[in-house]
Design a protein around this motif. Structure first.
Motif, PDB file in Angstrom:
ATOM      1  N   ARG A   5       0.940  -1.238   0.131  1.00 36.37           N
ATOM      2  CA  ARG A   5       0.045  -0.003   0.023  1.00 36.37           C
ATOM      3  C   ARG A   5       0.909   1.168   0.075  1.00 36.37           C
ATOM      4  NH1 ARG A   5      -5.274  -0.004   3.056  1.00 36.37           N
ATOM      5  NH2 ARG A   5      -5.484   1.692   1.242  1.00 36.37           N
ATOM      6  N   TYR A   6       0.584   2.131  -0.801  1.00 33.27           N
ATOM      7  CA  TYR A   6       1.292   3.326  -0.944  1.00 33.27           C
ATOM      8  C   TYR A   6       0.464   4.600  -0.368  1.00 33.27           C
ATOM      9  CZ  TYR A   6       3.925   0.580  -4.006  1.00 33.27           C
ATOM     10  OH  TYR A   6       4.674  -0.497  -4.695  1.00 33.27           O
ATOM     11  N   SER A   7       1.053   5.333   0.511  1.00 37.66           N
ATOM     12  CA  SER A   7       0.565   6.502   1.090  1.00 37.66           C
ATOM     13  C   SER A   7       0.410   7.716   0.049  1.00 37.66           C
ATOM     14  CB  SER A   7       1.251   6.739   2.425  1.00 37.66           C
ATOM     15  OG  SER A   7       2.502   7.030   2.015  1.00 37.66           O
ATOM     16  N   MET A  18     -10.267  18.224  -6.591  1.00 39.69           N
ATOM     17  CA  MET A  18      -9.652  17.495  -5.363  1.00 39.69           C
ATOM     18  C   MET A  18     -10.537  16.183  -5.525  1.00 39.69           C
ATOM     19  SD  MET A  18      -8.076  17.156  -2.256  1.00 39.69           S
ATOM     20  CE  MET A  18      -7.750  18.739  -1.427  1.00 39.69           C
ATOM     21  N   GLU A  19     -11.897  16.400  -5.642  1.00 39.83           N
ATOM     22  CA  GLU A  19     -12.856  15.198  -5.682  1.00 39.83           C
ATOM     23  C   GLU A  19     -12.449  14.350  -6.801  1.00 39.83           C
ATOM     24  OE1 GLU A  19     -17.426  14.392  -6.567  1.00 39.83           O
ATOM     25  OE2 GLU A  19     -16.923  16.274  -5.547  1.00 39.83           O
ATOM     26  N   LYS A  20     -12.030  14.497  -8.014  1.00 39.76           N
ATOM     27  CA  LYS A  20     -11.734  13.680  -8.892  1.00 39.76           C
ATOM     28  C   LYS A  20     -10.229  12.773  -8.636  1.00 39.76           C
ATOM     29  CE  LYS A  20     -13.849  15.800 -12.918  1.00 39.76           C
ATOM     30  NZ  LYS A  20     -13.527  16.143 -14.232  1.00 39.76           N
ATOM     31  N   VAL A  21      -9.449  13.511  -8.142  1.00 44.57           N
ATOM     32  CA  VAL A  21      -8.198  12.701  -7.526  1.00 44.57           C
ATOM     33  C   VAL A  21      -8.412  11.703  -6.652  1.00 44.57           C
ATOM     34  CG1 VAL A  21      -5.532  13.004  -6.614  1.00 44.57           C
ATOM     35  CG2 VAL A  21      -6.613  14.435  -8.523  1.00 44.57           C
ATOM     36  N   ALA A  22      -9.144  12.208  -5.291  1.00 44.29           N
ATOM     37  CA  ALA A  22      -9.496  11.289  -4.406  1.00 44.29           C
ATOM     38  C   ALA A  22     -10.262  10.079  -4.984  1.00 44.29           C
ATOM     39  CB  ALA A  22     -10.502  12.122  -3.504  1.00 44.29           C
ATOM     40  N   LEU A  23     -11.230  10.032  -5.813  1.00 44.93           N
ATOM     41  CA  LEU A  23     -11.947   9.132  -6.677  1.00 44.93           C
ATOM     42  C   LEU A  23     -10.908   8.236  -6.993  1.00 44.93           C
ATOM     43  CD1 LEU A  23     -14.640   7.836  -7.066  1.00 44.93           C
ATOM     44  CD2 LEU A  23     -14.670   9.300  -9.142  1.00 44.93           C
ATOM     45  N   PHE A  24     -10.074   8.695  -7.999  1.00 45.68           N
ATOM     46  CA  PHE A  24      -9.022   8.002  -8.498  1.00 45.68           C
ATOM     47  C   PHE A  24      -8.445   7.196  -7.396  1.00 45.68           C
ATOM     48  CE2 PHE A  24      -4.477   7.248  -9.757  1.00 45.68           C
ATOM     49  CZ  PHE A  24      -4.718   6.785 -10.893  1.00 45.68           C
ATOM     50  N   ILE A  25      -7.888   7.672  -6.527  1.00 50.48           N
ATOM     51  CA  ILE A  25      -7.283   7.108  -5.464  1.00 50.48           C
ATOM     52  C   ILE A  25      -7.900   5.809  -4.733  1.00 50.48           C
ATOM     53  CG2 ILE A  25      -6.112   7.198  -3.217  1.00 50.48           C
ATOM     54  CD1 ILE A  25      -5.159  10.030  -3.958  1.00 50.48           C
ATOM     55  N   GLN A  26      -9.176   6.220  -4.638  1.00 53.66           N
ATOM     56  CA  GLN A  26     -10.092   5.268  -3.913  1.00 53.66           C
ATOM     57  C   GLN A  26     -10.182   3.810  -4.958  1.00 53.66           C
ATOM     58  OE1 GLN A  26     -13.916   7.178  -3.223  1.00 53.66           O
ATOM     59  NE2 GLN A  26     -12.872   8.485  -1.755  1.00 53.66           N
ATOM     60  N   HIS A  28      -8.297   2.385  -6.616  1.00 58.43           N
ATOM     61  CA  HIS A  28      -7.178   1.637  -6.781  1.00 58.43           C
ATOM     62  C   HIS A  28      -6.663   1.343  -5.115  1.00 58.43           C
ATOM     63  CE1 HIS A  28      -6.943   3.826 -10.401  1.00 58.43           C
ATOM     64  NE2 HIS A  28      -6.108   2.742 -10.774  1.00 58.43           N
ATOM     65  N   PRO A  29      -6.872   0.140  -4.766  1.00 63.66           N
ATOM     66  CA  PRO A  29      -6.727  -0.396  -3.638  1.00 63.66           C
ATOM     67  C   PRO A  29      -5.346  -0.264  -2.864  1.00 63.66           C
ATOM     68  CG  PRO A  29      -7.376  -2.259  -4.946  1.00 63.66           C
ATOM     69  CD  PRO A  29      -7.559  -1.013  -5.828  1.00 63.66           C
ATOM     70  N   GLU A  30      -4.403  -0.266  -3.997  1.00 61.19           N
ATOM     71  CA  GLU A  30      -2.926  -0.053  -3.467  1.00 61.19           C
ATOM     72  C   GLU A  30      -2.434   1.247  -3.065  1.00 61.19           C
ATOM     73  OE1 GLU A  30      -2.927   0.354  -7.929  1.00 61.19           O
ATOM     74  OE2 GLU A  30      -3.945  -0.545  -6.412  1.00 61.19           O
ATOM     75  N   LEU A  31      -3.570   2.325  -3.193  1.00 59.92           N
ATOM     76  CA  LEU A  31      -3.235   3.557  -2.701  1.00 59.92           C
ATOM     77  C   LEU A  31      -4.028   3.755  -1.690  1.00 59.92           C
ATOM     78  CD1 LEU A  31      -3.428   5.359  -6.255  1.00 59.92           C
ATOM     79  CD2 LEU A  31      -1.325   4.577  -5.035  1.00 59.92           C
ATOM     80  N   HIS A  32      -3.471   4.752  -0.528  1.00 55.46           N
ATOM     81  CA  HIS A  32      -4.351   5.060   0.422  1.00 55.46           C
ATOM     82  C   HIS A  32      -4.273   6.499   0.759  1.00 55.46           C
ATOM     83  CE1 HIS A  32      -5.995   5.018   4.557  1.00 55.46           C
ATOM     84  NE2 HIS A  32      -4.738   5.443   4.986  1.00 55.46           N
ATOM     85  N   CYS A  33      -5.184   7.503   0.645  1.00 54.76           N
ATOM     86  CA  CYS A  33      -4.767   8.777   0.697  1.00 54.76           C
ATOM     87  C   CYS A  33      -4.986   9.126   2.272  1.00 54.76           C
ATOM     88  CB  CYS A  33      -6.075   9.640   0.111  1.00 54.76           C
ATOM     89  SG  CYS A  33      -5.996  11.397   0.371  1.00 54.76           S
ATOM     90  N   VAL A  34      -3.838   9.519   2.792  1.00 48.98           N
ATOM     91  CA  VAL A  34      -3.812   9.888   4.558  1.00 48.98           C
ATOM     92  C   VAL A  34      -3.970  11.312   4.699  1.00 48.98           C
ATOM     93  CG1 VAL A  34      -2.137   8.004   4.622  1.00 48.98           C
ATOM     94  CG2 VAL A  34      -1.335  10.246   4.256  1.00 48.98           C
ATOM     95  N   ALA A  35      -4.061  12.458   3.621  1.00 45.04           N
ATOM     96  CA  ALA A  35      -4.410  13.608   4.147  1.00 45.04           C
ATOM     97  C   ALA A  35      -4.576  14.559   2.735  1.00 45.04           C
ATOM     98  CB  ALA A  35      -3.358  14.407   4.668  1.00 45.04           C
ATOM     99  N   THR A  36      -5.518  15.430   2.782  1.00 46.57           N
ATOM    100  CA  THR A  36      -5.688  16.337   1.491  1.00 46.57           C
ATOM    101  C   THR A  36      -5.574  17.907   2.348  1.00 46.57           C
ATOM    102  OG1 THR A  36      -8.130  16.431   2.091  1.00 46.57           O
ATOM    103  CG2 THR A  36      -7.251  14.774   0.690  1.00 46.57           C
ATOM    104  N   PHE A  37      -5.008  18.825   1.271  1.00 44.97           N
ATOM    105  CA  PHE A  37      -4.812  20.053   1.391  1.00 44.97           C
ATOM    106  C   PHE A  37      -5.245  20.808   0.132  1.00 44.97           C
ATOM    107  CE2 PHE A  37      -1.718  17.407   3.617  1.00 44.97           C
ATOM    108  CZ  PHE A  37      -1.887  17.855   5.131  1.00 44.97           C
TER     109      PHE A  37
END
Length: 84
Positions: A5-7, A18-26, A28-37
Motif C-alpha cells: 500500500r502506498y500512502s 480534489m474530488e476527482k483525484v480522491a476518487l481515482f485513489i479510491q 486503486h486499493p494499493e493507494l491510501h490517501c492519508v491527507a488532503t490540502f
C-alpha cells in the motif's frame, strides 16, 4: 501475499479536482490517501514532517506555482503533477 500500500497526499485548491483525484485513489486499493490540502504551505509542512510515498500536486495552488516549492525543499515523495 499482502499487497503493498502506498500512502498518498493530495494538494489541490479546486474542490472538483480534489474530488476527482480522491476518487481515482479510491479506485486503486494499493493507494491510501492519508491527507488532503487546499493550501500549498500546509500541505508542504505535512510532507516535510511525514514520510509519504506519492503526492498528487496541482501545478498551481492558490496562485503559487508548485514547482517553486519543489525547488525550495527536498522531499522523498514521488510527485504526480495534476492540472486542469
Amino acid at each position: 501475499n499482502k499487497m503493498q500500500r502506498y500512502s498518498c497526499v493530495i494538494i489541490e485548491d479546486e474542490p472538483l479536482a480534489m474530488e476527482k483525484v480522491a476518487l481515482f485513489i479510491q479506485q486503486h486499493p494499493e493507494l491510501h490517501c492519508v491527507a488532503t490540502f487546499y493550501n500549498l504551505e500546509e500541505g508542504w509542512r505535512y510532507l516535510v514532517e511525514h514520510s509519504i510515498h506519492i503526492v498528487f500536486l496541482d501545478l498551481n495552488v492558490g496562485g503559487h506555482f508548485s514547482f517553486d516549492r519543489l525547488e525550495q525543499e527536498y522531499i522523498t515523495s514521488k510527485i504526480i503533477i495534476t492540472s486542469a
